[in-house]
Design a protein around this motif. Structure first.
Motif, short mmCIF file in Angstrom:
data_model
loop_
_atom_site.label_atom_id
_atom_site.label_comp_id
_atom_site.label_asym_id
_atom_site.label_seq_id
_atom_site.Cartn_x
_atom_site.Cartn_y
_atom_site.Cartn_z
N THR A 1 114.03 -23.25 -50.12
CA THR A 1 115.45 -23.09 -50.39
C THR A 1 116.27 -23.40 -49.15
O THR A 1 115.79 -23.23 -48.01
CB THR A 1 115.76 -21.65 -50.88
OG1 THR A 1 117.12 -21.56 -51.28
CG2 THR A 1 115.48 -20.62 -49.79
N GLU B 1 120.98 -18.49 -53.14
CA GLU B 1 120.18 -17.41 -53.71
C GLU B 1 120.65 -16.04 -53.21
O GLU B 1 121.26 -15.92 -52.14
CB GLU B 1 118.71 -17.58 -53.33
CG GLU B 1 118.08 -18.87 -53.80
CD GLU B 1 117.87 -18.93 -55.30
OE1 GLU B 1 117.95 -17.86 -55.94
OE2 GLU B 1 117.64 -20.03 -55.80
N PHE C 1 110.43 -17.11 -51.50
CA PHE C 1 111.16 -18.27 -51.00
C PHE C 1 110.84 -18.45 -49.52
O PHE C 1 110.47 -17.48 -48.82
CB PHE C 1 112.67 -18.06 -51.16
CG PHE C 1 113.16 -17.98 -52.57
CD1 PHE C 1 113.71 -19.09 -53.20
CD2 PHE C 1 113.07 -16.79 -53.29
CE1 PHE C 1 114.17 -19.02 -54.50
CE2 PHE C 1 113.53 -16.70 -54.59
CZ PHE C 1 114.08 -17.82 -55.21
#
Length: 472
Positions: free
Chosen positions: A94, A103, A69
Motif C-alpha cells: 500500500t 487505508e 499491509f
C-alpha cells in the motif's frame, strides 16, 4: 465510572455539554468479551534492515483475523513481504507516502530489531509520520526491539533505548482515541517466545495498558496454547480475592480455565465464599501475615497437585504523613503488602508446592513508583514489591518459574467511588486516555503473566494506568 459523569458520557447531548465546558469525553475502550481471535482488522507492518522478528510476528498473526499491509515506499518492502509470506500471510502493498494513505489501520507494527546506528532512527519517522492519523480508535502501536544493555555497541544501545521515549510520546498523542503504544524488547535467542507478548499487546486484553515496555528473555521451548482458555488444568491462588480487583483477578483466571483458590480474612468470609461459588473455586479464610497461613495454603492445594499460579493481590493502606503516622500503621502496611508475600513464597518454594513452570504475580502500585503524600508506608511496600520481583526473576528462572508485577493506576472500584467528586475526577483524567481503568484491566495483565506461553516474560513490571502522567 458509575456516576453522573459517566451517564453524561453515554448520552449524545451530555457529551456535547461536557465538550462545551472543556471537560474530557474519553473514547470507550474496547475490552475482551470472548473473541475467538486476539486481533481483528487491518495491520500495517514495517521493518528495519536485518529485522529479526518478522517471521515470528507473521507466525503469531496466523491466530488472528488480520489483513496485513506493508508500505510500498519502504526500502525493505521486499524483505517484509517475503518474511510475511513465509508463514502464510498474503500481505498487501500500500502507498504510505504522506497525503496518499487511503487505508485505515487497527494496528501499526514496526520491527526495529535491526537498528545499529542512531541515523537508523529516521526510519521510525518515515514509517509512522505518514500513517499515524490513519490509526483507528482503540488502535494499537507496537514497536519491536532488543534490550539495550545487550547491544554490541553504545550507538546501538542508544537506538534501542530511544524506542521507549518514542513509543511513550506516540502513546500520549493517540491516547485520546483509546489507542495504545508499547515496546517489546526481545533478547537474542528468545524470538520464538515473543508471541505471548505480541498477542497481549495487540488484543483487547491490553485496553488500559499504555506506554509500557515488556521484556522477553530466553527460556524453554515455545509453548502452544488455546488463546481462549490458556490456563486449562492449572491451579491458582489469589490473595485478597473477596472483592474489587482481587475478585476480578479470580474471575478472569477461572474464565481462562484455572481452578482458583481465593484467600481473604475472616471479616470477608461471606463475600469470599460468594466469589468462590460463582467461579467454581475454593474459598480459603486466613490472615496472610499469620505464621500458619503458608502451611494452610499448601495443605489446601495438595489435592489439586500443587499450585501453578500465585497472585499476591492482598494489600492495605494506612495513610498519614510520616510525622503523624502511628508506628502500627507502618508495621501493618509493610507486613501485609510486602513481608507476607516473601514468607508465603519462601514456604511454598521450599516445600515444592509451586510446580515447575509456575507463575508468581505481585501487585504493586503507581504510588510505589512515583510516591504519594501521606503514603510513605504504602509507597515503600509497593516499591519493595518491585525490587523483590526484579531480584527474584533470575533466581526463579533456574527453577523454570517466572515472577512479574503489575502496578495499577486509577482503577474504578467501590473504594474510588467513595473519593470526593473533584479529587476522583482529577485521578481519572491524569493519564493519556483521560479515564480510569477497570479491575478487569489489572486482571487481564495478570492472566497474561500467568499463561504457560509467557515463559519468556520474567522480571517485568507493567503499569496498568492508561499511561499515568505521573511516575516513570
Amino acid at each position: 465510572m458509575s456516576d453522573f459523569y459517566e451517564k453524561m458520557l453515554k448520552n449524545g447531548t451530555g457529551r456535547k455539554v461536557l465538550q462545551s465546558v472543556g471537560l474530557p469525553t474519553p473514547v470507550e475502550l474496547t475490552r475482551y468479551t470472548g473473541q475467538a481471535v486476539f486481533f481483528h482488522g487491518n495491520i500495517l507492518i514495517g521493518a528495519s534492515k536485518n529485522a529479526t522478528l518478522l517471521n515470528q510476528l507473521s507466525k503469531t498473526l496466523l491466530d488472528a483475523k488480520a489483513t496485513t499491509f506493508f508500505p510500498a515506499n519502504s526500502k525493505y518492502a521486499n524483505h517484509i513481504k517475503r518474511a510475511l509470506e513465509h508463514h502464510g500471510q498474503t500481505p498487501i502493498q500500500t502507498n504510505c507516502e504522506k497525503g496518499a494513505v487511503s487505508e485505515k489501520f487497527d494496528a501499526l507494527v514496526f520491527d526495529a530489531t535491526g537498528f545499529e546506528k542512531t541515523k537508523d532512527l529516521k526510519e521510525l519517522y518515515n514509517f509512522f509520520s505518514p500513517v499515524i492519523k490513519s490509526l483507528n480508535s482503540n488502535g494499537r502501536i507496537l514497536i519491536l526491539g532488543k534490550p539495550h544493555m545487550a547491544s554490541t555497541s553504545a550507538e546501538q544501545a542508544a537506538c534501542m533505548r530511544s524506542l521507549e521515549g518514542f513509543s511513550r510520546s506516540l502513546a500520549k498523542e493517540i491516547g485520546k482515541k483509546g489507542a495504545t503504544a508499547q515496546v517489546i524488547y526481545v533478547e537474542d535467542g528468545a524470538e520464538h517466545l515473543s508471541s505471548s507478548a505480541i498477542r497481549f499487546v495487540l488484543s483487547p486484553k491490553s485496553a488500559y495498558v499504555d506506554g509500557q515496555v515488556i521484556n522477553v528473555s530466553k527460556a524453554d521451548k515455545e509453548i502452544s496454547i488455546d488463546w481462549r482458555r490458556p490456563l486449562a488444568n492449572k491451579t491458582a491462588l489469589v490473595t485478597g480475592g473477596s472483592r474489587g480487583i482481587g475478585e476480578s483477578i479470580a474471575s478472569v483466571l477461572a474464565r481462562d480455565g484455572a481452578k482458583v483458590y481465593v484467600l481473604d480474612i475472616e471479616a470477608t468470609k461471606a463475600d469470599l465464599e460468594k466469589v468462590a461459588k460463582e467461579i467454581g473455586g475454593v474459598a480459603l479464610v486466613g490472615d496472610i501475615t499469620a505464621k500458619e497461613t503458608p502451611e494452610m495454603i499448601a495443605d489446601a492445594v495438595k489435592q489439586n497437585g500443587g499450585l501453578d499460579i500465585i497472585v499476591h493481590n492482598a494489600g492495605i493502606t494506612r495513610d498519614k504523613t510520616i510525622g503523624n503516622m502511628p508506628e502500627h500503621f507502618w508495621d501493618m502496611t509493610i507486613d501485609i503488602n510486602l513481608s507476607s508475600e516473601e514468607t508465603i513464597n519462601e514456604y511454598l518454594l521450599e516445600n515444592n508446592v509451586l510446580n515447575e513452570g509456575g507463575r508468581i504475580v505481585c501487585v504493586s502500585s503507581m504510588n510505589g513508583i512515583a510516591g504519594q503524600v501521606g503514603q510513605s508506608n504504602y509507597a515503600t511496600s509497593k516499591a519493595g514489591v518491585i525490587g523483590y520481583v526484579e531480584y527474584m526473576a533470575k533466581q526463579l528462572a533456574k527453577k523454570k518459574i517466572t515472577i512479574n508485577a503489575v502496578a495499577p493506576g486509577f482503577i474504578e472500584t467501590a473504594m474510588t467511588d467513595a473519593i470526593p467528586f473533584m479529587t476522583r475526577e482529577v485521578g481519572r483524567r491524569m493519564n493519556s486516555m483521560s479515564q480510569g481503568g477497570k479491575p478487569v484491566d489489572v486482571a487481564e495483565t495478570i492472566a497474561f503473566f500467568s499463561a504457560p506461553d509467557s515463559n519468556g516474560v520474567n522480571g517485568n513490571v507493567i503499569r496498568v494506568c492508561g499511561q499515568c502522567l505521573i511516575g516513570a
